[in-house]
Each structure stands twice: as structure tokens, then as C-alpha cells.
Design an enzyme around this catalytic site. Structure first.
Site, PDB file in Angstrom:
ATOM      1  CD  GLU A   1      -2.491  -1.588   2.751  1.00  0.00           C
ATOM      2  OE1 GLU A   1      -2.126  -0.971   3.735  1.00  0.00           O
ATOM      3  OE2 GLU A   1      -3.547  -2.153   2.503  1.00  0.00           O
TER       4      GLU A   1
ATOM      5  CB  CYS B   1      -8.070   1.171   7.855  1.00  0.00           C
ATOM      6  SG  CYS B   1      -7.800   0.920   6.115  1.00  0.00           S
TER       7      CYS B   1
END
Lengths: 664, 664
Positions: free
Chosen positions: A327, A423
């Protein structure tokens, strides 16, 4: 411990943001999003935290606290960072309560606070994963286990909830926890010289310092920042101590130090590398500490990392993180649209960072980027009903490819429901619930207006309360009206950001009369109007709204020879729903005229851009995969191409989407 | 067991390829490659198999056989399919010996044959991995463990070595092994209804059938083909039997049935899916069995899979396999150049498949594709010195991206040295060493010339020996001369493939006089010249050599709005070494003239194409990542762009490369 509380305005910088209870947002674009946070996301998340959403995997998050408090039997459930979901919820609740009373919500939140307090250990430690699963292994795997990250989120929650309600209980809990952490970590002999694999506590400790005035927290934050990347490397040392045991073998965090920005000391970093969210959480804290301490070297590192991100590694949508693996950032000018990661949370972190930099130095670029990320990637992260979310925000999507070519495994052509540990949704919630903190900053007697979001804000300028009311039509019309309310005429400077997209072509009317500021009043992208303001003084601001043909830097391969359209703060895209499949066959002629039309019935009401595009296609290829040019004639069919704001894509059917359109 | 040997020509189709000893290659382009196989690759591989290459990880391959034969102590080393490396070496050696004596090489190979024979188990079983490591678990993990794949390679080796030397020992070994396998597998009660995860034994058994005439092997091959993809699924059953134990957890072969083309029966497959090498090894065997048995349904499946591959899933270089994950096909028209896998071995397998189809039905497209894969991807797979190899053959490379953006983890900007278990180098070796099998096929009294490779070939036509000599300048000049040698005038048809790239514009001279064939003599891309040929009759063939601007099907995103150049059989590319970095900034004007120049000093001698290209760039962007079009002016600088054949790239410095160039 009795903590000494000082108002945020008293911090040792002369710049500050307004407390949330001083700002009320009433905006034709944003109010609906904030309503969704209050009415949909936060209640939904509460159900999720309590494992009451049948279609979502159980969170276990509240249950973990109950077990840790000795009130329920069972095993820890979820990820090592599961506690942070409760904290993010509580933080968002705090912001909501600061902007409007909700006794029932406050009652629920008080219960959560009580539960958290009961789950805290005698010595102040608070983390249900380690308390329940590995009680003897506290602080044994900082690289991977998010122990201080969870602490950071709990601190942010506490500051938010305390600021909103004035109730000290959760603040006392986190102070006790932070005091304990301070006894564990540091450069002094006998202390652990560690730092968390996921930055978060650093920025939280500055908030705690600002709220309590206890400079132990500021020092601890600075310690965590400065310890990162020192040699010998802490993650290798702790790995050896635990005989090589790892939680996430696929990431190799103990060795891939760039992933956690621990490949070199933070002050020496000049290039964003590794996990994108971690980078911007870190730079946010670096800016905070620099602001609080006047640490010029740290500020310089912030500026370098900012420059690298926004000049070389940011998508035009304000997305950051060019690859799914880790990521993470990849390398300069590498901004592939279809395999982008561009996590919603990373753009939120970029907004945090930009706001901190604006507090230090009000430069228009910070607010321009904040706006770019906010109006495009962040809003794209959420569906119009507040129930589905994008974690990944690509600039080009081919639904056929998802699940078939594995380089797109992370790309979803539809927003997804809540995850077990999600998240992005709670991050969107806490950002939007605290949006009032991003509109203005104040330095001495200057009010900087960074975002043109409607509502009211109360300032104290030279000891005088001044209320500024914005009636904004900025999102769709590029204009706003500011009305000053003051008991007595007051001199202050109102510094207006001139968005980079308007190209310096704006019109100001002061009390109905054209107003031209002096060149000398233009500074770093802000036009300052320094005068004695009387009650009712009205400033109308009209930014020049043109459809902008945007180009990428010539080193950006994926944007080369292509154009993206921008209108006001919004980047636009084409969707299959409007333009048919095979968007790659469309090109945009250079001289075409644009028609902009607000369609109130489309996607909650958006400006649609229409212009002539050319589709180059052929029905005659049949079985040939390659042909000589002379035999490969394509028809060029002009047609009306329809562009919608990027944030609104994927709210109709599953289909292709593209931001960058080939030139022709 | 005494096997009955029939010459290959006696198989029950009326079409055949020449035995290798009937063909001698003397070609200005290919002879050097074949010399490299003989002088460099095969000797180097022998050293590698014996763990005598200091810079390569040990192979253990020969040592494994010695341990299995009880002649050395130790543990099995290498991959489960390590035996196949010895087999591929021996197969290549057979081909070399068939085309030229080499007593020393034959002596070494005889020793290998003896060793293999000594390692064979009493019952015929032959696999050092299972013999040494899991003696009780033969045939327990067909999905993953390549047991029958290794058997197949050993059979191919034996057929090659027997055909070259007439020595039966290794043939007897594999017949004993195949007979044993035949007792283990089948649909009869008590037999395992399995098939290998990696197709290979299927095509090998047809070779063994053709060599021995024992139709037990043909039937066994057909069984393996037809068993694949049947329900209940064998890989799930065997997984359960071994309590879920797996060798390669990252691939999940037991469940991802498309990976091994076992998602449905092979006769029902009409789309290439999964691991690309496996697909083409499978279709090769399907075509073989169809040819031998006249199985129309199987042939129809071959045609459908062929159509899907070449019309929807093949790179212009003849590469197949669009993604690294699973080294696999992705989906129709998905042909990204920069993340391509396009494994060298897969193109070799595609050549196998094409040759089989040519035996069944001489259609020019099969040979066109064979040529495309051979002259581009296969040769690209090897460095000019025969010491380094590409496994992956992308069409666009950015060295900066390799190792930084992980979607390029499989892409190497330089050819790599030999691996511990290296699939592609020995595959290149065995293909090039047997290249004589790909030039002609014969059906009744027609000689089909598929490839224009210089040398000599001896045919038996109507009982008369006819020798055809090719003096070829095909690679660089697109022409060849065929001279017929015959004791007595003989009537036969010489059917010349007209390469698709020449667009039907060829010139023929028969004995120096222009020759025009009748329309009726043109069939499926072949011009047939049916006449009584006398000794010394000479046919000169000149194909029209023009630089071809090639276009991709309008559904191929990565080729859209771009052009690739082709000249003769070669696809061209631009390299940074000739054109500077940032190749994406270059575009190719539509009307430009091309200059083709043979440069004998460049890359071993290649035709270089030069033409005007435009570089659109700017030095003035500085820190802006995005700009409004009006502020984003790029300079358009015309310059001479230099294109080299794709196969020759990456033989100078590390740099960018691109096949598809933007149009302007």
C-alpha cells in the site's frame, strides 16, 4: 495524575485552528456528508463494533474490551489493531458532540469510556490484544503489532471526547497510559529504544500535549520521531529477541525498513517511501513537533517530503500510493492509473499533513492539495448513501480485468461494505466530523480562509469576538459570500486562498462594490484584505469557473498524451454508464467547447461536462489481432462525451471509468 | 520388452515432418544460434547439471540420479521436477547428434543413459524426487509434483536419443516406465483416475507411440487428455487423501483448476486459461492425438483454442501469458506490454502447437504464428553469447520501475544467468537443436515450405529421393533460393508459405524466369507449384520487404493509438541506447519515410530502421506535477528515431525499451 489543561490557542506557536465547537458547517455540498457521518456511519459502526451486522464479519472490538475488563469470557478476536476501531469511533463521536448535542450518543459513548477505563491495566497499559493473548509479550513486536498505534488512536479519541464534553475520564485514562509508555520508551538506560511500525502515537501525543500542556508528551512524541531509523535497527534487534517470530510474514516488516519509513532517520528523508498512510501520519507529527518546538531541521524535512509527494508522487485526484504491494509509494513520476492503490486513508493523512503545514506557513499549495484530496479521493471513498466504501481509488478501471489479471486484485469496481476491521470508513467519519478544523487557521489577527465551506465560525481577534458566516456555493459554482458579524468594528486581515485552479482570475465584491486588493496583499496564494470590518460587511468572492484541461508532468507515463478535466475543485472522469464501453477508444480533440450543466437528478446533483469526443473503433477486425496500418482503418465517430466528477463514479452500474483521456 | 519400431513416416496420418537427420541447416541467421546451442548452451548445461558452475546455485540433477542409483550418498536436491533438466539436456543432445556426429558428446550422453537406467526402479518407476524423498508417496500429488511431467520429458529425451543414435537402451527404459504408468492410470477399476498438473507426458507418449508403434502409448496419452477436468475433481480427491498437504501453497493448484486447465474437460475448452506453458503443451498433445486418431472433436477443440490464443491473447511478438501471477493467460484482449509475462517457454510451446496443426492442415496462419514466436520471443530469450536468458519477455520496460513498483517484480531489464532449475534455456536449446523439424511438412507428394531457413532437406516423394537446398537470405532480405536436386525428373508440388507480412506481394523466378502461379494454386496462404522438377531447377522467392506499421485490434488497450514496426519476420522496438530515456515521450508521425540499413557491426548484424519521430518534452515543468493545458506547453522536437529488432534488445546497456510507439 492531575493534568493542567490549557486552551489550544495557548500553544507556543502563534498560529492555531479553531476548536470544533467554534465552527458550524452549513454547506450545500458538505452538510449532507456530515449528516451521513452522524446518521449512518457512526451508528452503523457502533453496530459493527458490537458484532450486530449480519453481513459483516464480526469485529469483536467491544467484546475484546469487555473480556479484558473481566466482564465477559472468551478469546480475543480480530486483528492486533482491533482496539483502534473503538478509538476511531469514539474520536468521531467526540467531533459530532462538539458540533451538536446528542444526549443518547453521549450516553453510549460514556459507556464506552467506562468500559475502556475498566479494561485498562493497573500500570496504565491498555491494549486488549496483548492483555488477552500475549500478556507477557508487551512491546515485543513493535514493528508489526500496532501497540503504540492503538495507543495513539486512543489518545486522539480521548482528546476529541474531552474537548467536546469536558469529561475528564477518558483523558485521565490516556494520560495514565501515556505516562506509563513514557516510563518504557526512551534513550535513557534501561528503556526500550523502540518505536511503532505504524506511526500514529507521535501525532496523538502532540494533541495530548496541546490539550494538557504537559510537555512530557511533546518530548515523547519527538523521541519516537527521532528514534525511527536509528542504528542498530530496533526491528532487527527485537526480531532476534523473539527468535524470528513474525505476525505478517508476507510483508517482512522487520527487514523492509522503508515500508515503515525506518530506513533512515526521519530528518534525513527527502523522498516518500513505503506504506503511504504511515508516511503522512509521520509527516503530520513531524510538522506538529516542528510547530511546537521551532525545530527548523524537522520543518525542513517536512518541506522536502511534502515537495516529493505533491511534485512527484501524487495522483491528480489527491491520491497517494502508486502500488498495492505494501500500500505504498513506488518511485518518482510513477503514477499508473489502473493499478493505483491511492488509499482513501492515505489522502486523509495527506490532508492532516497539509493542515499542519498551513498552521506553520500559510502557503496556498498546502490548501490546494488539501482541497484536491478532500473533494476527490476522500469523497470518492464513500457511496452516496454512506454505506459502502472504496479503500483503493484507481483513476482507470476495467471491471473485466478485476479478478482476471491479478495485477488488479486490489481494485474493486464497486464500493465495498464494511470490513471486519475497516480502516477507511472510520477515517472518513472522523475527518468529515472534524471538517470544521480545516476551513480556517488564525495567526495573530489574520484569519486565513483555506476552504470555502459554508457555515459559521467564531474567532477571537484582538480580544474581540468576530463571527464569520460563509454562504458558499463553492463546490458547484465556485463562489462564496462571507458576512462579518461583530459587536464593534474590528480591524483584522482576512486572507483568502486563491485556488490554483482559478488561475488568479477571481472577482471580489465588498459590500456590493468591486474590490481590488493590492499586489502587496497577495502572498503565497492568499489575498489579504486588511481593514476595519464592521458588522454586516459582506465579501462576495467569485472564482473563475472554466473547464480546465489538465496535463501531467512529461515524466508521468500514464498521463502523457492525455488530458484530465477539472472544473472548480473537482477532477472529472468518464464512465461507461454515460459513454459506453472501451473508453480507451475515446479521445478528446484539442479545440472542443465544453458545456457544463448542473443536473440535480444525477448522483445527488452534480455538474456534468459535455464535449465532443471522438471514438475510434471498427467492427470489421474480426479475428485479426494485429493488422498492417493500411488494413486497420478505424472509423472516427464524433459523439458527445459526458464527464462526471470523479468522486461520484461507481454509483450507478458496474462499468469502466477513466480520468485521463487520450488527446486527439 | 521388445518394441516394434516403425519409421515416423508410417504413422497413420498421411502428413509428416522430416526426421532431423534428413535436414541440415546452413543459414546466415540461424546457424549461429544452433552453433551456440552446440558449443555453449549444451556444454554449459552439462556443467550446471553437475553442479560445476560456481555462480549458479547447484542443480543437484545428476547427483540425484547417482544417489537414486545407489552410487552416492546424500539427500535429494532441487525442485520436484529436477529430473526434467537432465531429460531436456539429453533430448537436445539427441537432436544435435542427429544433425552432426560428436563422439565425445555421445560418450557423455551414453553415460547419462546408463545412469538413468541404473536409477530406474525394478517396476519401471523413474523419478529421483519420490524415490529419494517420498518413496511411499508415488502418485499422491499429481496436481503439484510433476511426476508425469518428468516422465514425459524423459520419454521425449529417449525418443530423441534413440532416433539420433539408434541405441535402444534409453528407449527401453522409458517404455518400461510408460508400461508401468499404464498399469497405474486409467479408467478401469483399481486404477488411479489422475493426470499430471503440468501437461507434458501427453505429447511425449504420442512421440513414443510414433517411434515404437505401440498403440498402448497413444491410448494412454488420450486417456490423460480426456481425464483432465472430469468430475469429481481428481485434485480435490487426492488433496483429501493426503490430508490437505501442499507443496506450493502460494498457487493453490488443488483448487485453482483453470491454472492447470482442469476446470473443464479439454474438449469443452474454447478459451486459453491458466498457466500458458501448460495450455500449449496440452494443445500440442491434443493435436497429436487428433492427427493420429482422426478425432474430429479433439481437432475442433484445438482449432478453438488456437483461435482464442492468436486472435485474442497473443502479443505481437508471439509471446503469450499476460500476467506474472500463475505465469498465465488473463482474458481476451488484455495484453499489457509492461507487465507481460510472455514466457519464452510458452512461445516455444506455441511453436510446438503450430507445427502439429500444420501437420493436420497446412494453413499459413499456423506458420505465420510459428515464425512470429520464433523470430521474436524465442530468440529474444537468449543473449547473443548464449549465456544469459530472458524467461519473461515484456514489450515495454522501464528499468527504474523494476524492484520499485512491485507489479514489475517479474520483469528483468537484463537477461539472467542460468538458474538452479532453469526451464527456458534448455527449452530454447531443444527447440533450436531440432529446428530442422519446423521448416517443412510433407503430405503425399506435396512439400510444404513453412519457414525459409537455409540448408538442405531430403524428401522421399513417390519413392524418389529429392533434395531441396535453400540458400536463404530471408531474415534480413526476405528472399530465398530453392534448388532441387534429384536423380530423375520428379513430379511433386512445392507449396510455399506466403508470409502474412508480405501482403501477397512476392516475386518468383523459376530458373531465372518470372513465374506466376494460378489463383487455383493458392490455398490457405500457400502457393503451390506442381510440376515435374528436374535436377538443378531453381526457384527464387523474393517477398516484398517494406517496413510495416502494425496496429492492434481496437480492443487491445495497450496498443491503441500506437504503432509497432515490423520488417520481414521481425518486430521492432526502440531502445534507450539509441533514442534516449523517456521513450513514452516519443511519437511516430503517420506519413514518415523509413530508412532501413543493415548494420553488420550492431548486435551481431541487424537491419536498423530509422525514421523521424517527435519527442514532446519540456524542461520547464520544475515542481508542477499537473498544469493547465495552456501552461503545459511541450516542445515538439523532430529527431531521427532508431528501431532495432525486438529480439536484439538488452544486449547493450540497461535501459528503456518499447515496442508500441504512440502515434502522432
Amino acid at each position: 495524575m492531575e493534568v493542567q489543561v490549557r486552551p489550544e490557542e495557548q500553544s507556543n506557536t502563534n498560529s492555531y485552528v479553531l476548536q470544533l465547537n467554534k465552527v458550524r458547517i452549513e454547506d450545500p455540498y458538505w452538510s449532507e456528508y456530515i449528516r451521513l457521518v452522524r446518521d449512518v456511519i457512526v451508528p452503523y459502526q457502533w453496530e459493527a463494533l458490537n458484532d450486530r451486522i449480519p453481513e459483516a464479519e464480526p469485529s469483536y472490538a467491544v467484546r475484546n474490551f469487555k473480556i479484558a475488563a473481566g466482564e465477559e469470557q472468551g478469546e480475543f478476536g480480530g486483528m492486533v489493531f482491533q482496539d483502534s476501531d473503538v478509538a476511531k469511533w469514539l474520536e468521531a463521536v467526540g467531533y459530532l458532540l462538539a458540533t451538536g448535542p446528542d444526549p443518547e450518543l453521549e450516553r453510549v459513548a460514556d459507556g464506552v469510556v467506562d468500559l475502556i477505563a475498566r479494561a485498562q491495566q493497573e500500570d496504565g497499559y491498555l491494549n486488549t490484544y496483548f492483555t488477552l493473548k500475549e500478556p507477557d509479550r508487551r512491546w515485543s513486536n513493535l514493528a508489526e503489532c500496532h501497540e503504540l498505534y492503538c495507543a495513539g488512536h486512543m489518545i486522539e479519541a480521548a482528546v476529541s471526547y474531552y474537548n467536546a464534553t469536558g469529561k475528564r475520564k477518558i483523558l485521565d485514562v490516556v494520560c495514565k497510559f501515556a505516562d506509563y509508555i513514557d516510563t518504557v520508551f526512551g534513550t535513557e538506560p534501561g528503556k526500550l529504544q523502540g518505536y511503532d511500525g505504524h506511526q500514529e502515537i507521535e501525532l496523538a501525543l502532540v494533541k495530548l500535549y496541546r490539550t494538557t500542556g504537559n510537555d512530557r508528551y511533546l518530548k515523547l512524541s519527538r523521541y519516537f520521531l527521532d528514534q525511527r531509523g536509528s542504528q542498530p535497527h530496533f526491528y532487527l534487534e527485537e526480531l532476534e529477541k523473539r527468535d524470528g517470530a513474525v505476525h505478517f510474514p508476507q510483508l517482512d516488516i522487520a527487514h523492509d525498513h522503508a515500508y515503515s519509513q525506518s530506513h533512515r532517520p526521519v530528518r534525513q528523508q527527502d523522498k516518500a517511501e513505503g506504506h503511504a498512510v504511515r508516511v503522512v501520519y509521520m509527516t503530520t507529527a513531524m510538522a506538529d513537533v516542528a510547530a511546537q518546538t521551532g525545530d527548523a531541521e524537522l520543518l525542513q524535512a517536512c518541506r522536502k517530503l511534502w515537495r516529493n509527494i505533491v511534485s512527484k508522487q501524487m495522483y491528480i485526484t489527491g491520491g497517494i500510493g502508486s502500488m498495492a504491494h505494501g500500500e505504498a509509494f513506488s518511485f518518482d513520476y510513477d503514477l499508473p492509473g489502473d493499478t493505483a492503490y491511492a488509499e482513501t486513508c492515505a489522502s486523509i493523512g495527506l490532508i492532516f499533513f497539509a493542515r499542519r503545514m498551513l498552521e506553520i506557513e500559510p502557503i496556498g499549495e498546502y490548501a490546494d492539495v488539501m482541497e484536491r484530496a478532500l473533494y476527490n479521493t476522500v469523497v470518492s471513498g464513500m457511496s452516496r448513501d454512506g454505506k459502502k466504501f472504496f479503500y483503493v481509488n484507481p483513476l482507470e478501471v476495467h471491471p473485466d480485468a478485476c479478478g482476471k489479471n491479478h495485477i488488479y486484485d486490489h481494485v474493486k469496481p464497486e464500493r465495498q461494505g464494511w470490513f471486519g476491521c475497516a480502516c477507511c470508513p472510520p477515517n472518513i467519519a472522523r475527518l468529515l466530523a472534524s471538517l470544521g478544523e480545516y476551513i480556517y487557521t488564525v495567526r495573530d489577527r489574520t484569519v486565513y480562509a483555506h476552504l470555502y465551506i459554508g457555515g459559521q465560525a467564531v474567532f477571537e481577534l484582538d480580544g474581540q469576538a468576530v463571527r464569520i458566516e460563509q454562504q458558499s456555493a463553492y463546490a458547484w459554482e465556485g463562489k462564496t459570500r462571507m458576512v462579518v458579524h461583530t459587536d464593534i468594528p474590528t480591524r483584522f486581515k482576512l486572507a483568502l486562498r486563491l485556488p490554483s485552479w482559478c488561475g488568479g482570475r477571481e472577482t471580489l465584491l465588498l459590500n456590493g462594490q468591486p474590490y481590488a486588493y493590492e499586489d502587496a496583499d497577495l502572498e503565497a496564494g492568499y489575498a489579504g484584505i486588511d481593514r476595519v470590518w464592521s458588522d454586516g460587511d459582506t465579501l462576495e468572492i467569485m472564482f473563475d469557473m472554466q473547464v480546465r484541461r489538465m496535463k501531467g508532468h512529461p515524466h508521468v507515463r500514464d498521463a502523457f498524451g492525455k488530458t484530465a478535466l477539472q472544473y472548480g475543485p473537482f477532477v472529472y472522469c468518464m464512465e461507461e454508464a454515460d459513454n459506453g464501453p472501451n473508453l480507451h477508444q475515446l479521445c478528446l480533440p484539442s479545440g472542443g467547447k465544453f458545456a457544463v450543466r448542473f443536473n440535480p437528478d444525477l448522483l445527488g446533483g452534480v455538474n456534468v461536462i459535455e464535449t465532443t469526443v471522438i471514438r475510434r473503433a471498427s467492427e470489421e477486425w474480426q479475428d485479426d489481432l494485429y493488422r498492417e496500418n493500411s488494413l486497420a482503418a478505424l472509423n472516427s465517430e464524433p459523439l458527445t462525451g459526458s464527464f462526471i466528477p470523479y468522486f461520484a463514479w461507481a454509483n450507478r452500474s458496474v462499468g469502466e471509468m477513466a480520468v485521463w483521456i487520450r488527446d486527439c
